[in-house]
Scaffold this active site. Structure first.
Site, PDB file in Angstrom:
ATOM      1  N   ARG A  57       0.821  -1.211   0.000  1.00  0.00           N
ATOM      2  CA  ARG A  57       0.000   0.000   0.000  1.00  0.00           C
ATOM      3  C   ARG A  57       0.856   1.263   0.000  1.00  0.00           C
ATOM      4  O   ARG A  57       0.470   2.293  -0.561  1.00  0.00           O
ATOM      5  CB  ARG A  57      -0.938  -0.001   1.209  1.00  0.00           C
ATOM      6  CG  ARG A  57      -2.024  -1.065   1.129  1.00  0.00           C
ATOM      7  CD  ARG A  57      -2.870  -1.092   2.402  1.00  0.00           C
ATOM      8  NE  ARG A  57      -3.825   0.008   2.450  1.00  0.00           N
ATOM      9  CZ  ARG A  57      -5.088  -0.061   2.037  1.00  0.00           C
ATOM     10  NH1 ARG A  57      -5.556  -1.187   1.510  1.00  0.00           N
ATOM     11  NH2 ARG A  57      -5.885   0.979   2.139  1.00  0.00           N
ATOM     12  N   GLU A 161     -13.144  -0.231  -0.791  1.00  0.00           N
ATOM     13  CA  GLU A 161     -12.814   0.774   0.221  1.00  0.00           C
ATOM     14  C   GLU A 161     -13.292   2.169  -0.167  1.00  0.00           C
ATOM     15  O   GLU A 161     -13.284   2.544  -1.342  1.00  0.00           O
ATOM     16  CB  GLU A 161     -11.299   0.825   0.430  1.00  0.00           C
ATOM     17  CG  GLU A 161     -10.686  -0.485   0.895  1.00  0.00           C
ATOM     18  CD  GLU A 161      -9.174  -0.382   1.063  1.00  0.00           C
ATOM     19  OE1 GLU A 161      -8.695   0.640   1.588  1.00  0.00           O
ATOM     20  OE2 GLU A 161      -8.472  -1.335   0.642  1.00  0.00           O
TER      21      GLU A 161
END
Length: 208
Positions: A57, A161
């Site tokens: 990430r 998300e």
């Protein structure tokens, strides 16, 4: 309620966005909000994220050339997901904070159509995401499949998300869910029993 939040309410009903966190982190969250990975790194907190995932990430761009994934606080549409399943042994020490869909009306908010760390993740404005999200997969109770490629696809989409730049303001956190009475007492002790904050008990959310 803003225009985008109303559009989501029409599509998914009276659902809230959700954030998984250790109960121990709630005092700072109620003070500062749900912070991005970068922001949270400046405060003492318990990190339940997976190291290998966070390394991936850390290299991921959301707005190419402008913002990175670690600059966003990340919320789920449904916290009863693979992340929660992997942390189910810790469930009595966790809570799920419910966040108003009004965050979708914040101009810088972005939606990932699956786990944002995925190589296949696409990023959309919240309104555009309404047509891009596979809500059947997002809200599915079971993402298993005997076919490996389909399983990975389902698992990734389940973790779609909502990415909020820098911080989810505390006033948009509307209530919390915990596993059991003991967890509720622990959370109430952290945030103050007289705060008026609603704490719900929902064992199913925690895979019990």
């Amino acid at each position: 309620m803003g225009a985008v939040a109303r559009a989501y309410a029409e599509r998914i009903g009276d659902r809230k966005l959700q954030y998984i966190t250790p109960i121990a982190n709630t005092p700072s969250i109620m003070q500062y909000g749900i912070l991005s990975h970068h922001g949270a790194s400046q405060l003492a907190h318990i990190d339940i994220s997976l190291g290998d995932v966070q390394r991936k990430r850390s290299k991921k761009e959301v707005v190419v050339g402008r913002t990175q994934l670690h600059q966003y606080a990340n919320l789920y549409f449904d916290a009863r997901n693979p992340m929660m399943y992997r942390r189910r042994s810790e469930r009595s020490s966790l809570c799920v904070l419910s966040v108003s869909c009004d965050v979708l009306d914040i101009a810088s908010t972005v939606v990932a159509d699956r786990n944002a760390a995925s190589d296949y993740a696409r990023f959309f404005s919240p309104m555009a995401a309404l047509d891009a999200l596979d809500f059947a997969s997002v809200f599915a109770r079971d993402w298993t499949d005997p076919r490996a490629p389909v399983f990975y696809e389902k698992r990734s989409k389940k973790c779609a998300e909502v990415l909020v730049l820098d911080c989810v303001p505390p006033n948009l956190i509307v209530d919390a869910c915990v596993l059991c009475e003991a967890s509720a007492e622990q959370l109430s002790g952290k945030i103050g029993a007289g705060s008026g904050f609603c704490v719900k008990i929902d064992p199913d959310l925690f895979f019990e």
